[in-house]
Design a protein around this motif. Sequence first.
Motif, mmCIF file in Angstrom:
data_model
loop_
_atom_site.group_PDB
_atom_site.id
_atom_site.type_symbol
_atom_site.label_atom_id
_atom_site.label_comp_id
_atom_site.label_asym_id
_atom_site.label_seq_id
_atom_site.Cartn_x
_atom_site.Cartn_y
_atom_site.Cartn_z
ATOM 1 N N SER A 63 0.816 -1.213 0.000
ATOM 2 C CA SER A 63 0.000 0.000 0.000
ATOM 3 C C SER A 63 0.849 1.262 0.000
ATOM 4 C CB SER A 63 -0.938 0.013 1.217
ATOM 5 O OG SER A 63 -0.197 -0.054 2.423
ATOM 6 N N SER A 64 2.073 1.187 0.513
ATOM 7 C CA SER A 64 2.979 2.326 0.569
ATOM 8 C C SER A 64 4.393 1.798 0.759
ATOM 9 C CB SER A 64 2.614 3.249 1.733
ATOM 10 O OG SER A 64 3.658 4.166 2.018
ATOM 11 N N TRP A 65 5.371 2.599 0.361
ATOM 12 C CA TRP A 65 6.763 2.203 0.568
ATOM 13 C C TRP A 65 7.049 1.961 2.052
ATOM 14 C CZ3 TRP A 65 9.810 4.999 3.825
ATOM 15 C CH2 TRP A 65 9.464 6.340 4.081
ATOM 16 N N GLN A 66 6.322 2.645 2.929
ATOM 17 C CA GLN A 66 6.544 2.480 4.358
ATOM 18 C C GLN A 66 6.183 1.083 4.851
ATOM 19 O OE1 GLN A 66 5.113 5.798 6.765
ATOM 20 N NE2 GLN A 66 4.987 7.075 4.939
ATOM 21 N N ASP A 67 5.387 0.360 4.075
ATOM 22 C CA ASP A 67 4.973 -0.989 4.467
ATOM 23 C C ASP A 67 5.917 -2.071 3.958
ATOM 24 O OD1 ASP A 67 2.713 0.004 5.786
ATOM 25 O OD2 ASP A 67 1.577 0.072 3.917
ATOM 26 N N ALA A 68 6.915 -1.703 3.170
ATOM 27 C CA ALA A 68 7.905 -2.703 2.741
ATOM 28 C C ALA A 68 8.643 -3.225 3.974
ATOM 29 C CB ALA A 68 8.890 -2.082 1.753
ATOM 30 N N PRO A 69 8.836 -4.529 4.107
ATOM 31 C CA PRO A 69 9.488 -5.072 5.306
ATOM 32 C C PRO A 69 10.849 -4.432 5.584
ATOM 33 C CG PRO A 69 8.490 -6.842 4.055
ATOM 34 C CD PRO A 69 8.364 -5.603 3.203
ATOM 35 N N LEU A 70 11.053 -4.080 6.840
ATOM 36 C CA LEU A 70 12.306 -3.493 7.284
ATOM 37 C C LEU A 70 13.354 -4.576 7.527
ATOM 38 C CD1 LEU A 70 10.946 -0.911 9.858
ATOM 39 C CD2 LEU A 70 12.656 -0.333 8.116
ATOM 40 N N VAL A 71 14.602 -4.286 7.167
ATOM 41 C CA VAL A 71 15.716 -5.177 7.441
ATOM 42 C C VAL A 71 16.652 -4.479 8.433
ATOM 43 C CG1 VAL A 71 17.752 -6.327 6.490
ATOM 44 C CG2 VAL A 71 15.601 -6.336 5.222
ATOM 45 N N PRO A 72 16.883 -5.042 9.614
ATOM 46 C CA PRO A 72 17.812 -4.414 10.569
ATOM 47 C C PRO A 72 19.220 -4.343 10.002
ATOM 48 C CG PRO A 72 16.474 -6.124 11.625
ATOM 49 C CD PRO A 72 16.269 -6.264 10.146
ATOM 50 N N ALA A 73 19.907 -3.257 10.316
ATOM 51 C CA ALA A 73 21.292 -3.121 9.852
ATOM 52 C C ALA A 73 22.163 -4.260 10.358
ATOM 53 C CB ALA A 73 21.859 -1.768 10.297
ATOM 54 N N THR A 74 21.822 -4.827 11.521
ATOM 55 C CA THR A 74 22.609 -5.943 12.056
ATOM 56 C C THR A 74 22.538 -7.178 11.169
ATOM 57 O OG1 THR A 74 20.716 -6.526 13.456
ATOM 58 C CG2 THR A 74 22.450 -5.210 14.467
ATOM 59 N N ALA A 75 21.535 -7.247 10.292
ATOM 60 C CA ALA A 75 21.424 -8.408 9.398
ATOM 61 C C ALA A 75 22.604 -8.493 8.446
ATOM 62 C CB ALA A 75 20.116 -8.336 8.605
ATOM 63 N N PHE A 76 23.238 -7.362 8.146
ATOM 64 C CA PHE A 76 24.391 -7.377 7.255
ATOM 65 C C PHE A 76 25.570 -8.126 7.877
ATOM 66 C CE2 PHE A 76 21.834 -4.038 5.496
ATOM 67 C CZ PHE A 76 22.170 -3.961 4.158
ATOM 68 N N LYS A 77 25.503 -8.392 9.184
ATOM 69 C CA LYS A 77 26.547 -9.174 9.848
ATOM 70 C C LYS A 77 26.343 -10.674 9.673
ATOM 71 C CE LYS A 77 27.737 -5.943 13.585
ATOM 72 N NZ LYS A 77 27.042 -4.747 13.146
ATOM 73 N N HIS A 78 25.158 -11.083 9.246
ATOM 74 C CA HIS A 78 24.827 -12.503 9.223
ATOM 75 C C HIS A 78 24.420 -13.027 7.848
ATOM 76 C CE1 HIS A 78 24.733 -12.457 13.666
ATOM 77 N NE2 HIS A 78 24.106 -11.306 13.547
ATOM 78 N N LEU A 79 23.938 -12.156 6.960
ATOM 79 C CA LEU A 79 23.362 -12.604 5.700
ATOM 80 C C LEU A 79 23.928 -11.806 4.531
ATOM 81 C CD1 LEU A 79 19.652 -12.640 6.938
ATOM 82 C CD2 LEU A 79 21.080 -14.673 6.562
ATOM 83 N N ASP A 80 24.014 -12.450 3.369
ATOM 84 C CA ASP A 80 24.403 -11.753 2.155
ATOM 85 C C ASP A 80 23.149 -11.176 1.509
ATOM 86 O OD1 ASP A 80 27.100 -12.178 2.396
ATOM 87 O OD2 ASP A 80 27.094 -14.011 1.187
ATOM 88 N N LEU A 81 22.926 -9.910 1.756
ATOM 89 C CA LEU A 81 21.735 -9.224 1.265
ATOM 90 C C LEU A 81 22.082 -8.544 -0.047
ATOM 91 C CD1 LEU A 81 20.910 -7.833 4.769
ATOM 92 C CD2 LEU A 81 19.326 -9.274 3.482
ATOM 93 N N VAL A 82 21.874 -9.242 -1.138
ATOM 94 C CA VAL A 82 22.265 -8.707 -2.438
ATOM 95 C C VAL A 82 21.180 -9.026 -3.456
ATOM 96 C CG1 VAL A 82 23.597 -10.796 -2.979
ATOM 97 C CG2 VAL A 82 24.087 -8.674 -4.191
ATOM 98 N N THR A 83 20.889 -8.053 -4.297
ATOM 99 C CA THR A 83 19.938 -8.246 -5.384
ATOM 100 C C THR A 83 20.673 -8.926 -6.529
ATOM 101 O OG1 THR A 83 18.742 -6.250 -4.698
ATOM 102 C CG2 THR A 83 18.291 -7.092 -6.906
ATOM 103 N N GLY A 84 20.361 -10.172 -6.755
ATOM 104 C CA GLY A 84 21.104 -10.984 -7.704
ATOM 105 C C GLY A 84 21.930 -12.007 -6.946
ATOM 106 N N HIS A 85 22.915 -12.571 -7.598
ATOM 107 C CA HIS A 85 23.758 -13.589 -6.969
ATOM 108 C C HIS A 85 24.931 -12.922 -6.260
ATOM 109 C CE1 HIS A 85 26.368 -17.082 -6.440
ATOM 110 N NE2 HIS A 85 25.283 -17.829 -6.638
ATOM 111 N N PRO A 86 25.285 -13.377 -5.050
ATOM 112 C CA PRO A 86 26.419 -12.763 -4.346
ATOM 113 C C PRO A 86 27.703 -12.717 -5.154
ATOM 114 C CG PRO A 86 25.199 -14.203 -2.853
ATOM 115 C CD PRO A 86 24.593 -14.379 -4.224
ATOM 116 N N ALA A 87 27.883 -13.700 -6.040
ATOM 117 C CA ALA A 87 29.108 -13.720 -6.845
ATOM 118 C C ALA A 87 29.163 -12.559 -7.831
ATOM 119 C CB ALA A 87 29.209 -15.046 -7.593
ATOM 120 N N ALA A 88 28.014 -11.911 -8.070
ATOM 121 C CA ALA A 88 27.978 -10.799 -9.012
ATOM 122 C C ALA A 88 28.432 -9.484 -8.392
ATOM 123 C CB ALA A 88 26.562 -10.638 -9.566
ATOM 124 N N ALA A 89 28.662 -9.454 -7.080
ATOM 125 C CA ALA A 89 29.075 -8.219 -6.414
ATOM 126 C C ALA A 89 30.445 -7.775 -6.912
ATOM 127 C CB ALA A 89 29.108 -8.422 -4.903
#
Length: 366
Positions: A63-89
């Motif tokens: 319904s709005s951009w504000q409703d897009a699920p939030l990702v905590p900044a701490t998640a970058f310590k545990h998960l590869d958050l990348v659009t596409g394949h991580p090998a493409a970074a």
Amino acid sequence: MTSPTFTALAAELETALSAGPVEGWSDGVFEGWARRCFAVQFHENPVYRSLCDARGSSPDLLSSWQDAPLVPATAFKHLDLVTGHPAAAVAVFSTSGTTRGIGHRGRHLVPRLSLYRASALANFAAHLLPDGERLPLVSLIPPPHQAPESSLSAMMGMVAEELSSSAAWVVDGSGQLDLEVLRRAARAGHPLLVAGTALAFVHLLEALGPGETLQLAPGTRVMETGGFKGRVVAVSRDDLYHELSRCLGVAQERIVNEYGMTELLSQLYEPVLREGGSVPRRHVPPPWLRVRALDPRTLEPMPDGSEGVLAFFDLANLGSVCHVLTEDLGSVTPEGVVLRGRAAGAEPRGCSRAMDELMAATGEAR
């Protein structure tokens, strides 16, 4: 809803960001971009898709951009958050790791550096070079080839290439400071663009000889960023700016604070060079970045001017996740963001709950 590919939308977004942040975007314009970015990340970012599926969120139901699920900044310590394949970074920027140890460093995988370049340069120029000058850069931030995992070093390398008449690096990749580089630049008598972290400036002041001042040329401006992580005794910002002004001969209203973080590819700046030093200090986001203050327990939006944990929707983060929840505290009004510092002690309850939800959705243990 038919989603564009990451590559196609990134190219389109780069053009929009390169136009610069002087003119704001209406809420409707931002909403349109945010929905398109969310759709790309929903379809091409499998980690984020897991969270969206768990939340019952999709491009067609948003319904709005504000409703897009939030990702905590701490998640970058545990998960590869990348659009596409991580090998493409093409770049991997790491957090400092000084708060919880080197083993807990976050990783921001970046599949398209040109998008970072478009965001960083347009915004930097608007706030540090509003007069359009190309000044010699004197950086107390290491050059990018000596600090390849630093998003800040990468940004200063871009500034050196695109916005400066020359570049001199005072601090190397090991953190060693060569004060003579700054002394030579001062003796040249030209206005300078001086950039550094707060801690680097503290070291600079400590390295100056007793009673030594450099008295940089009129027109010089200073960008200061970051805090004092890892330092036992912190210097207050007022004291730091007072000493910088005294030792460098730069008025305090020509010292611009930058707020940024490894997990975001956009930055916020104080508009003191554009508006003058008489206005209250605050940070303003570029038009492709929206900031909200949320209740630390419930993550519900706080009223204008009320303190909460800061959440960002950064379109420049198309290559990872746009909607990022931090543990930084601040208040937000139409005039900008007033930073209050980092949440003390345990992470805010809302942030902890959001992180637990994400890890459960991806099948990972926290």
